[in-house]
Design an enzyme around this catalytic site. Structure first.
Site, PDB file in Angstrom:
ATOM      1  N   PHE A 124      24.778  27.880  33.608  1.00  0.00           N
ATOM      2  CA  PHE A 124      25.669  27.172  34.523  1.00  0.00           C
ATOM      3  C   PHE A 124      26.519  28.207  35.274  1.00  0.00           C
ATOM      4  O   PHE A 124      27.116  29.079  34.635  1.00  0.00           O
ATOM      5  CB  PHE A 124      26.560  26.240  33.692  1.00  0.00           C
ATOM      6  CG  PHE A 124      27.224  25.162  34.481  1.00  0.00           C
ATOM      7  CD1 PHE A 124      26.494  24.126  35.044  1.00  0.00           C
ATOM      8  CD2 PHE A 124      28.605  25.153  34.642  1.00  0.00           C
ATOM      9  CE1 PHE A 124      27.115  23.119  35.754  1.00  0.00           C
ATOM     10  CE2 PHE A 124      29.230  24.143  35.355  1.00  0.00           C
ATOM     11  CZ  PHE A 124      28.485  23.133  35.907  1.00  0.00           C
ATOM     12  N   ASP A 203      26.890  27.524  24.893  1.00  0.00           N
ATOM     13  CA  ASP A 203      27.475  26.439  25.677  1.00  0.00           C
ATOM     14  C   ASP A 203      26.635  25.182  25.408  1.00  0.00           C
ATOM     15  O   ASP A 203      25.445  25.132  25.746  1.00  0.00           O
ATOM     16  CB  ASP A 203      27.458  26.813  27.165  1.00  0.00           C
ATOM     17  CG  ASP A 203      28.200  25.793  28.020  1.00  0.00           C
ATOM     18  OD1 ASP A 203      28.275  24.614  27.616  1.00  0.00           O
ATOM     19  OD2 ASP A 203      28.696  26.178  29.099  1.00  0.00           O
ATOM     20  N   TYR A 228      32.571  15.058  28.674  1.00  0.00           N
ATOM     21  CA  TYR A 228      32.422  13.972  29.660  1.00  0.00           C
ATOM     22  C   TYR A 228      30.972  13.698  30.056  1.00  0.00           C
ATOM     23  O   TYR A 228      30.712  12.857  30.893  1.00  0.00           O
ATOM     24  CB  TYR A 228      33.270  14.241  30.916  1.00  0.00           C
ATOM     25  CG  TYR A 228      33.065  15.602  31.552  1.00  0.00           C
ATOM     26  CD1 TYR A 228      31.949  15.865  32.349  1.00  0.00           C
ATOM     27  CD2 TYR A 228      33.990  16.628  31.359  1.00  0.00           C
ATOM     28  CE1 TYR A 228      31.779  17.105  32.932  1.00  0.00           C
ATOM     29  CE2 TYR A 228      33.820  17.876  31.938  1.00  0.00           C
ATOM     30  CZ  TYR A 228      32.710  18.105  32.726  1.00  0.00           C
ATOM     31  OH  TYR A 228      32.536  19.344  33.292  1.00  0.00           O
ATOM     32  N   LYS A 229      30.031  14.424  29.447  1.00  0.00           N
ATOM     33  CA  LYS A 229      28.618  14.187  29.763  1.00  0.00           C
ATOM     34  C   LYS A 229      28.048  13.211  28.727  1.00  0.00           C
ATOM     35  O   LYS A 229      28.433  12.057  28.712  1.00  0.00           O
ATOM     36  CB  LYS A 229      27.884  15.522  29.830  1.00  0.00           C
ATOM     37  CG  LYS A 229      28.393  16.348  31.024  1.00  0.00           C
ATOM     38  CD  LYS A 229      27.855  17.747  31.098  1.00  0.00           C
ATOM     39  CE  LYS A 229      28.429  18.442  32.339  1.00  0.00           C
ATOM     40  NZ  LYS A 229      28.226  19.890  32.320  1.00  0.00           N
ATOM     41  N   ARG A 382      17.398  15.648  39.451  1.00  0.00           N
ATOM     42  CA  ARG A 382      17.585  15.703  38.002  1.00  0.00           C
ATOM     43  C   ARG A 382      17.885  14.306  37.483  1.00  0.00           C
ATOM     44  O   ARG A 382      18.808  13.650  37.943  1.00  0.00           O
ATOM     45  CB  ARG A 382      18.792  16.605  37.779  1.00  0.00           C
ATOM     46  CG  ARG A 382      18.816  17.377  36.531  1.00  0.00           C
ATOM     47  CD  ARG A 382      20.024  18.280  36.526  1.00  0.00           C
ATOM     48  NE  ARG A 382      21.274  17.519  36.632  1.00  0.00           N
ATOM     49  CZ  ARG A 382      22.458  17.976  36.259  1.00  0.00           C
ATOM     50  NH1 ARG A 382      22.571  19.167  35.758  1.00  0.00           N
ATOM     51  NH2 ARG A 382      23.539  17.246  36.392  1.00  0.00           N
TER      52      ARG A 382
END
Ligand SMILES: *Cc1c(COP(=O)(O)O)cnc(C)c1O
Length: 422
Positions: A124, A203, A228-229, A382
């Site tokens: 990321f 991560d 939050y995912k 995605r």
């Protein structure tokens, strides 16, 4: 692609009722973006009302002792159950990026004179920016080496192995890559790092809540991740960090704030770090967002990570079967790994017209329903599959709409203008 097949799979799905635990007001939205922002659990709505009205509104500052002061550590202990850690090894704090900075800084300091951080080219970007900033903080004496993916989908264990050397202080990778969904063998790579005297910092943002993780069993040193995912903690909810117990007294946060002090309310003029994981806190947490994380964690613990993973594998494999049958002939290529043990819970496909195709997918005026994936530069679409609330039928609907758009060139009516958040 028989829709009946999806209906059958949905009927057989032991997790099918978990969808009811989420706010889904508009059934015409096929939401396949739970890996960017998870859906809202119904119990979060009630909890937030209570926190705002009672805890803040009525009980005011007394809520710090009654409800809030221990929240970061209590929720850390809950997340620990999801990622295979012990109580006292995980704490909720700051953003993933800030936590990464704290832990990478601590590790590089501890590993002196080793001065190399290894990451990869599809990490990321925020993680890479953090390492670049770290290099400045260490007066350029740090070296950052990125392992390059050959195919933009995977990185082999051999590549990792040949990158690590005796100068390596730290290897820091995303467990699941945000674009391709490639998943590292965390245990194996951590072992490679340890064999060379390096530390491993993972991560977990794209894997926590989607794939089972066993940090203790795999002897992982440090980890960070988003809430939050797939954890459904809410937009901007604070992140978490993990430090293995035996390292907690050896590693020190470079951002020493009062919440990380042993006795914040002594107001001592000199910093003395709190023992344990609390020493990695910095300042006052965003209490509303922090408290809002809990219901999402409870849903996951109730469903069970092994069950979630089992369904996720079935669903991503189903999507890939449909891609092969319906989308490959229309010019879409697969940008995720085929072996299930190398894949997280999203599937990426690519098309030169990806940006406008995504606009058409989202537009409900086409076919009467909206499909929400993510566009990722330059040509990626995605599809995040969150087994707690996504059905097999939704996967069929997404593929059907993609096929319709291409057959009718429906994407050509949209402009190429981009918004702030894609
Ligand atoms: C989403 C994500 C982040 C987000 O970081 P924040 O600082 O919390 O915004 C970081 N790393 C990875 C791998 C991600 O997927």
């Amino acid at each position: 692609m028989l829709p009946e097949q999806a209906a059958k799979l949905d009927n057989q799905d032991p997790l099918r009722n978990f969808r009811n635990q989420f706010v889904i007001n508009d059934p015409s939205v096929v939401y396949l973006d739970g890996n960017s922002l998870g859906r809202l659990p119904k119990s979060t709505v009630r909890l937030m009302e209570e926190i705002v009205t009672d805890q803040w509104g009525n009980e005011l500052i007394s809520s710090w002792n009654k409800h809030w002061y221990q929240k970061s550590i209590q929720l850390g202990d809950k997340i620990a159950k999801i990622i295979g850690a012990d109580p006292g090894e995980v704490i909720v704090s700051d953003s993933t990026s800030v936590n990464l900075y704290k832990l990478a800084f601590a590790a590089v300091t501890y590993q002196k004179p080793r001065r190399k951080i290894i990451s990869d080219s599809f990490n990321f970007p925020s993680d890479l920016y953090i390492f670049q900033g770290l290099k400045q903080a260490f007066s350029e004496s740090l070296e950052i080496e990125l392992i390059r993916s050959q195919d933009e989908i995977t990185i082999s264990n051999e590549q990792v192995c040949s990158a690590i050397d005796q100068k390596t202080a730290l290897i820091s990778l995303s467990h699941v890559a945000f674009k391709s969904a490639f998943m590292y063998d965390m245990k194996y790579v951590t072992g490679l790092a340890h064999d060379a005297g390096a530390m491993a910092l993972w991560d977990l943002s794209h894997s926590v809540g989607a794939v089972p993780i066993r940090l203790n069993e795999w002897n992982v040193d440090m980890a960070v991740g988003c809430t939050y995912k797939y954890l459904n903690g809410g937009p901007g909810a604070p992140a978490f960090l993990y430090v293995r117990k035996d390292l907690q007294e050896k590693l020190h946060s470079p951002i020493q704030g009062w919440f990380g002090a042993a006795n914040p309310f002594d107001f001592s003029l000199d910093f003395h770090a709190s023992p344990g994981i609390r020493g990695f806190l910095t300042g006052t947490p965003p209490v509303l967002s922090l408290s809002g994380i809990e219901p999402g964690l409870d849903v996951i613990l109730k469903a069970g990570m092994e069950n979630i993973r089992e369904k996720s594998i079935l669903q991503t494999a189903y999507f890939i079967d449909l891609w092969r049958e319906k989308l490959l002939p229309l010019g879409f290529s697969l940008k995720s790994p085929l072996p299930t043990d190398q894949r997280g819970s999203h599937v990426s496909i690519a098309h030169p017209e990806a940006f406008r195709i995504v606009k058409a997918l989202i537009d409900p005026s086409i076919l009467g329903y909206s499909v929400v994936p993510d566009f990722r530069e330059p040509d990626n679409i995605r599809f995040g599959i969150a087994p707690l609330y996504n059905s097999f039928e939704e996967i069929v609907l997404a593929v059907q709409k993609l096929a319709y758009i291409m057959q009718h060139r429906a994407h050509e009516q949209y402009s190429l203008e981009k918004e702030n958040v894609t």
